[in-house]
Design a protein around this motif. Structure first.
Motif, PDB file in Angstrom:
ATOM      1  N   VAL A  12       0.845  -1.203   0.000  1.00 62.49           N
ATOM      2  CA  VAL A  12       0.000   0.000   0.000  1.00 62.49           C
ATOM      3  C   VAL A  12       0.874   1.245   0.000  1.00 62.49           C
ATOM      4  N   LYS A  15       2.672   1.778  -3.380  1.00 61.19           N
ATOM      5  CA  LYS A  15       1.675   2.221  -4.357  1.00 61.19           C
ATOM      6  C   LYS A  15       1.332   3.694  -4.154  1.00 61.19           C
ATOM      7  N   LYS A  18       4.174   6.008  -5.277  1.00 64.44           N
ATOM      8  CA  LYS A  18       4.239   6.143  -6.742  1.00 64.44           C
ATOM      9  C   LYS A  18       3.169   7.099  -7.234  1.00 64.44           C
ATOM     10  N   GLU A  19       1.971   6.943  -6.689  1.00 68.63           N
ATOM     11  CA  GLU A  19       0.882   7.828  -7.120  1.00 68.63           C
ATOM     12  C   GLU A  19       1.216   9.281  -6.813  1.00 68.63           C
ATOM     13  N   ARG A  22       3.774  10.737  -9.126  1.00 68.66           N
ATOM     14  CA  ARG A  22       3.351  10.910 -10.506  1.00 68.66           C
ATOM     15  C   ARG A  22       2.257  11.961 -10.648  1.00 68.66           C
ATOM     16  N   SER A  23       1.852  12.526  -9.528  1.00 70.85           N
ATOM     17  CA  SER A  23       0.791  13.510  -9.638  1.00 70.85           C
ATOM     18  C   SER A  23       1.324  14.865  -9.180  1.00 70.85           C
TER      19      SER A  23
END
Lengths: 381, 570
Positions: A12, A15, A18-19, A22-23
């Motif tokens: 979790v 993940k 990474k999110e 990338r945002s």
């Protein structure tokens, strides 16, 4: 903790990281917003009353009246903005907020002075903000006292009485912890309390509610991951991001704002880590009640910014808040962290004196995380 | 007797005051595909969520994989997978295909070696293997749904729950989706799914027909249809009986006919649109005559929406010329906009405004007032069956009614040409039928021109002409009948076969190099170059019974897939 659950937490977290990376918008929220707030409030929020725009109506126009005024506007507290022509104009300037102080020197000021009669002058002070008005009045009064003293001394000198001590009792003040009483030395570190309450809470709330908003929460709901594994995995990356913020804000405070840091950095960082943990917990609790990102953000801002600004001791000491305010202040973790910040920045006290504050903030954190855990259901209504 | 995967009795669920599920009972046997069908708002999604353990319920007994809910729900979750309704909803848009699969595997503690082996098989079966490193947000809707299935299947769940997994997915992707599903069912997986495609429902072992929170039929889909009947027709009959619609198929009195206007309605010449280095639309040319219903078909990501947005002026074309009702780029956009109407994929209505507030907003935007407005509003209320409900908030009215209201709003200013982008996606067959009745009437009686996109290829039959797009290019253009004949000329007639066991037959026939696919209960076989005798013999040798039922109608789906397969470049 089993290896399986450790792996799930790690999945979790990675993940989530990474999110975030990338945002760009989220990164902006995570780092840019707190730094911008710090700069805006750090430069903009000052409780020092200086540079008071002043207007003068000198109806005497003599050397004596000049001397009186020159001495006043030479200090850093007053700035001569206008030379007025009549009373009416001064009132008008005060009304429009162009000036905060008007000084009226009546005709025959000098004449009365040399006749050894009381020579009145009038000051008009903008009393919109009582605190500021009071400070201005005290400045003017203090200045006049010293000016009167000087006049007396001159008078005595002229009569050859040079050895007379006009101030038999002398006041010697030393302000401890902030010797020069620069308000930014108190406010800038205090902003840590506000920003580190708001930012971690918003990010944590958004992190959870984002999944509800997008629908990915069903992936979590319908999987065997337990509630605490999910919540912990979710917030770990945000601890990291907010710790970076702590360091950045600390460096800004000592480099850009030149706030002296006298205590133990380790103690400040320890307190900050615990505080971040606690305020993240506030976000978790909010996320349990909200379903959309907008709602989560608004609710979090309201419940974090008010206590951290008003009840932390940032603007005035908690003991001055009145009874109700004081009780409220003790109910929010902000006040305790404020004591840690003050203790490390200026007071140089150690764990022995501040230990309770650490424990209280930590207890809040544990309680909030548990509350978040209980409120988070792996199913809808 | 087979063991039961799911056992539900007396299940009730209410949201605030609205009862969504009114005491239903159903059983699903292990190893079967169980279909849940019914009109919008029947309560299907609620049932699915309850079974997946992600929604609480008020009353009743729910037992899944041997465990009683709600207590046992957490224990079941390692053995089940759930795909909620909506394209790509269960996926993380900022993660790549591989990262999504890995995340799902981690959640269910699948060891990496097993995971990678399974992932390779799944990605290859769905054609996603070349896109492993691509972010999900850059995948088309069809690809996202296939990936959603891969993620759900990575744990080899015993029970898979799918809520309208193929809504908004193109026919080609749907076929791949079903192939993969069947493979896993053969290995013993149980599937519960809802769908608005009746051919998919026919493929289920058993179905439950839900309406207004109750189940009115449960069993073999053939028990519902009878010989020579299709589920789609049965669906209509049941709904007309259970939920009679009072909507009025009428024309507004003042709506002028466009018959007098000369010239074509839309001319697209050499239209291209680039997004950075990606060519979304590639040299598209066609002409739409006045009064035509023109269908624009293609898989997800073919460039249909981009083409429509360029035509209505929402996107500036990179190249090419567009003429609508005789007006082109040189005309002011605001002038053109009075002659066109546009209904987008997403709702063009404001959910928090009432029905009449929405209409007034549209009317004001186009400068309608007074008697004109009153008359047209009354008309929209009639076709949307909303008379007397003007004060309702749009978010509280059913999806199908919403779609008719949106259509009505886009017609308020009496445009000559209407652009409808997937107006019927996710809408049940009854609503779709009514929707098309309105469009057909307007086209026939008043010569309004329509450009429509859809993934329901049954609807393509309503169109006068079709343009098939793939990868930004036009690959076929013609009337449904012309296109059908072109396909038959290339592939021969379509034969309908009944074979048992079906999957076995499918494999054997495929292995002979013949083109065959399952539809509902039967198999469809393209007959060109096929030796029936050889095939029968091969099947008999393997113990598969086969019966040739004769020639079958070539559907628009067959036509679509034929042209897509011929014109796809990787």
């Amino acid at each position: 903790m089993s290896k399986e659950s450790l792996n799930r937490i790690r999945a979790v977290s990675s993940k989530e990281l990474k999110e975030i990376l990338r945002s760009p918008l989220f990164l902006l929220l995570a780092h840019f917003v707190p730094i911008a707030l710090f700069l805006v409030f750090g430069f903009g929020l000052s409780l020092d009353v200086e540079n008071i725009p002043t207007a003068l109506l000198d109806m005497d126009r003599t050397q004596a009246s000049r001397e009186l005024i020159n001495g006043l506007v030479k200090t850093k507290y007053f700035r001569l903005q206008e030379e007025g022509t009549d009373n009416h104009q001064l009132i008008n300037l005060l009304k429009r907020g162009k000036i905060r102080l008007a000084i009226i020197i009546p005709p025959q000021f000098r004449k009365r002075l040399y006749q050894d009669r009381a020579s009145p002058i009038q000051v008009l002070i903008d009393g919109t903000y009582p605190y500021r008005g009071l400070v201005i009045k005290n400045y003017v009064a203090a200045y006049l006292t010293s000016f009167n003293l000087k006049l007396t001394r001159d008078w005595l000198n002229r009569r050859g009485m040079t050895s007379l001590n006009l101030q038999p009792i002398e006041l010697e003040t030393r302000f401890l912890y902030n010797p020069s009483l620069v308000s930014s030395y108190a406010l800038v570190p205090g902003l840590l309390v506000v920003i580190l309450m708001m930012n971690p809470a918003i990010m944590a709330a958004l992190a959870i509610v984002k999944e509800k908003d997008y629908g990915t929460i069903y992936t979590i709901y319908s999987s065997p991951i337990t509630r605490w594994e999910f919540l912990l995995g979710k917030v770990i990356p945000y601890y990291g991001l907010n710790f970076i913020n702590v360091l950045v804000l600390f460096l800004l405070s000592i480099i850009l704002f030149q706030v002296p840091f006298k205590g133990s950095l380790a103690l400040l960082l320890l307190g900050s880590v615990i505080y971040i943990f606690t305020t993240t917990g506030m976000g978790l609790v909010v996320s349990a009640f909200t379903r959309s990102m907008v709602a989560a953000q608004i609710v979090t801002i309201i419940i974090t910014i008010i206590p951290s600004f008003l009840y932390s001791g940032l603007l005035m000491p908690v003991s001055n808040l009145g009874r109700a305010g004081e009780i409220e202040a003790h109910l929010f973790p902000a006040m305790y962290y404020m004591k840690i910040v003050q203790g490390t920045y200026s007071k140089v006290i150690g764990l022995k004196e501040m230990g309770t504050n650490y424990l209280v903030v930590l207890a809040y954190g544990v309680a909030l995380f548990c509350l978040g855990l209980v409120l988070f259901k792996k199913r809808e209504g | 007797m087979a063991t039961l995967a799911v056992e539900v009795t007396g299940l009730k669920k209410a949201y605030r005051k609205a009862e969504a599920v009114k005491g239903i009972s159903l059983t699903v046997e292990e190893g079967e595909i169980f279909g849940l069908i019914g009109p919008d708002g029947a309560g299907k999604s609620s049932v699915m969520k309850i079974l997946a353990g992600v929604l609480s319920y008020d009353q009743g007994k729910v037992k899944v994989l041997g465990r009683e809910y709600p207590k046992g729900a957490e224990g079941v979750k390692k053995d089940l997978a759930f795909m909620p309704q909506g394209i790509g909803l269960n996926l993380y848009m900022d993660l790549s295909v591989r990262e999504n699969i890995e995340f799902f595997a981690h959640l269910r503690s699948i060891p990496p070696s097993t995971r990678d082996k399974r992932a390779r098989r799944l990605l290859e079966a769905t054609g996603l293997a070349p896109f492993e490193e691509r972010l999900v947000r850059h995948l088309s809707g069809g690809m996202q749904q296939k990936l959603g299935l891969c993620c759900a299947l990575i744990s080899h769940p015993r029970l898979l729950i799918l809520d309208e997994p193929t809504t908004g997915v193109d026919p080609l992707s749907r076929r791949e989706f079903w192939d993969l599903l069947f493979d896993f069912v053969e290995e013993g997986m149980t599937v519960i799914m809802s769908t608005s495609y009746m051919d998919e429902a026919e493929r289920c072992h058993r179905i439950a027909f839900m309406i207004d929170g109750t189940i009115i039929f449960q069993g073999d889909p053939q028990g519902l249809t009878g010989p020579g009947d299709h589920l789609e027709q049965v669906f209509f009959r049941i709904l007309e009986r259970e939920r009679p619609q009072t909507f009025h198929l009428i024309l507004p009195a003042t709506l002028p006919s466009q018959r007098g206007n000369k010239g074509p309605a839309v001319v697209v010449e050499n239209l291209s649109k680039w997004f950075d280095s990606f060519k979304a639309v590639d040299s598209l040319s066609f002409t739409i005559e006045k009064g035509e219903i023109f269908g624009l078909l293609g898989p997800n990501g073919a460039g249909k929406t981009t083409a429509i947005k360029s035509m209505v002026g929402l996107l500036e074309p990179t190249e090419g010329e567009i003429t609508i009702a005789g007006l082109n780029r040189k005309t002011r956009l605001s002038t053109i906009k009075h002659h066109i109407g546009y209904m987008s994929q997403k709702f063009s209505l404001y959910r928090d405004l009432t029905v009449s507030e929405n209409m007034e907003l549209y009317a004001t935007l186009y400068g309608l007032t007074g008697g004109e407005l009153r008359e047209r509003r009354a008309w929209v209320l009639k076709i949307a069956d909303l008379a007397g409900q003007e004060k309702m908030l749009v978010r509280d009215i059913p999806l199908g009614v919403k779609q008719r209201l949106a259509l009505g709003c886009s017609l308020l200013h009496f445009p000559q040409v209407l652009f409808l982008d997937e107006p019927t996606s996710g809408v049940d067959p009854q609503v779709r039928k009514h929707f098309w009745e309105i469009i057909t009437l307007l086209s026939q009686e008043r010569d309004l021109t329509f450009l429509v996109t859809t993934h329901h290829l049954v609807e393509a039959e309503y169109c006068c002409r079709l343009a098939l797009m793939n990868q930004g290019r036009l690959v076929a253009l013609g009337s449904p009948q012309e296109l059908r004949e072109r396909v038959i000329a290339e592939k021969g007639e379509m034969l309908e076969l009944l074979a048992s066991p079906q999957r076995e037959a499918l494999k054997i026939i495929k292995s002979m190099g013949y083109q065959v696919y399952p539809l509902g209960r039967s198999l469809r076989l393209w007959s060109k170059g096929v030796s029936l005798d050889r095939m029968k013999e091969r099947l008999a040798r393997r113990g598969v019974a086969v019966e040739i039922k004769g020639e079958a109608q070539v559907s628009m789906e067959d036509v679509f897939i034929h042209f897509m397969e011929q014109n796809t470049h990787v």
